[in-house]
Design an enzyme around this catalytic site. Structure first.
Site: not given
Length: 312
Positions: A113, A238, A268
Site C-alpha cells: 500500500c 492511503h 482500497n
C-alpha cells in the site's frame, strides 16, 4: 544537486463498478454495515482482460499528456504494485513498451500500500543524484484479483485502478525529504499469501496502530520539509478506511487542508490509492498549483512512507 517536482498527474479506473448492494448478494453484509465500518460506497472492478500494466499505461499516458513531456524524454519508469502477475518483463517494462518510450530504466517496487510514496522518493533520489531527469512514477493494482470473496471483512475493501505522476528535475526542491520505515515484527497484520494468493489482515490491529502511531510520524514528515501541519493545503493518506483517514488527518493538525476521501468511491486500491486520490483532487482543482500537499501511505509489511510535494 538539483531537486525534483511533480509536473503532472493522471489516473485510470476500470468502468466496472461494484456497489455495496451488489456485495450483499455475494456475502453476508449490507450497505449500512460497510459504510459504518469503512466508509466505502462503491469500488471499481477490473475485468478478466484488464491487466495491471494496461491500467498503469493508461494512467501514465494521461499524466504524460498533461505534462507536455515527450514520451521519448522519459528515462526512468517506476511502477509500484503488489498484484501484477507477470514477472518478466516486469510491469514497468510493459508500460514502457505500450507507451513507446525510448530506453528508460524500468523497475517494479513492491511495498504494497505504501509503494507509490516509496517509488516517488526513489525517483526524487535518482533525479537528485543525476541518474535520471524525467521519470514516470505509477501505482497500479488489480486488488480484486487477490480478494477472498467469502471473507466479508476484507472483500468489501478492495478496488482496482492506477495513478501516475511525471516527475522532473527542478532548480528548487518541490518534493520534500521522505520519511519511511516499517514495523517488521507486525508484518503479519497485513498479508497477501498462498496459492492462489489471497489478501488477509488483522483489521483491529491495523486500525489501532494506524490511528495511534501514524499522526506523529506524519508530523515528522512535515518537520523535515519545514512545513507546519496548519500550512498544508491538502492531505492525501492511503485510502484504506475512512475511519482511519479522518482521525489521522485530524490528529496531524492539518486544520486548513483538503483531505482526500476517494476511498468512498474507489475502495482500497493499495499502491494506486495515493496517486489516484491526488489526481482527482488536481482534476477537480480542489488544491491550487504550488500548494503544499502531504502524501502519506502505510499498510502491507506495516511499511510507511511520506513526503510533502508542491501540487502540480
Amino acid at each position: 544537486m538539483p531537486g525534483s517536482r511533480v509536473l503532472a498527474v493522471g489516473h485510470h479506473q476500470p468502468p466496472g463498478v461494484l456497489t455495496n448492494h451488489d456485495l450483499a448478494t455475494m456475502v453476508e453484509t449490507d450497505d449500512a454495515w460497510i459504510r459504518s465500518r469503512v466508509g466505502i460506497r462503491t469500488r471499481h472492478i477490473a475485468g478478466p482482460d484488464e491487466t495491471v500494466d494496461a491500467m498503469a499505461a493508461q494512467a501514465a499516458a494521461k499524466a504524460l499528456a498533461s505534462s507536455g513531456v515527450p514520451p521519448e524524454d522519459i528515462d526512468l519508469v517506476l511502477v509500484a504494485t503488489c498484484t501484477a502477475t507477470g514477472r518478466s518483463p516486469n510491469t514497468a517494462a510493459r508500460v514502457a513498451a505500450t507507451l513507446g518510450l525510448a530506453a528508460p530504466a524500468t523497475m517494479d517496487i513492491n511495498v504494497v500500500c505504501s509503494g507509490f510514496t516509496h517509488a516517488l522518493a526513489t525517483a526524487d533520489h535518482a533525479i537528485r543524484a543525476g541518474s535520471a531527469s524525467r521519470a514516470l512514477v505509477i501505482g497500479a493494482e488489480k486488488f480484486t484479483a487477490v480478494a477472498d470473496w467469502t471473507d466479508r471483512t476484507t472483500c468489501v475493501l478492495v478496488g482496482d485502478g492506477a495513478g501516475a505522476a511525471v516527475v522532473t528535475a527542478s532548480e528548487e526542491p518541490m518534493i520534500g525529504p521522505v520519511l519511511w520505515g516499517s514495523v517488521p515484527e507486525m508484518g503479519h497484520a497485513v498479508r497477501i499469501e498462498g496459492e492462489p494468493a489471497r489478501f488477509a489482515q488483522e483489521g483491529q490491529t491495523v486500525y489501532r496502530w494506524a490511528t495511534t502511531q501514524l499522526p506523529a510520524i506524519a508530523r515528522q514528515v512535515c518537520e523535515r520539509s519545514g512545513i507546519t501541519p496548519a500550512d498544508l493545503a491538502g492531505v492525501v493518506l492511503h485510502q484504506a478506511n475512512l475511519r482511519i483517514i479522518e482521525p489521522v488527518a485530524r490528529k496531524i493538525g492539518a486544520v486548513n487542508a483538503v483531505v482526500a476521501r476517494d476511498v468512498v468511491d474507489s475502495g482500497n486500491t493499495s499502491a494506486a490509492s495515493v496517486p489516484l486520490a491526488l489526481s482527482k483532487l488536481v482534476e477537480r482543482r480542489e488544491i491550487a498549483a504550488g500548494d503544499p500537499v502531504l502524501l502519506f501511505a502505510f499498510g502491507g509489511n506495516l511499511s510507511y512512507a511520506g513526503q510533502i510535494i508542491h501540487c502540480p
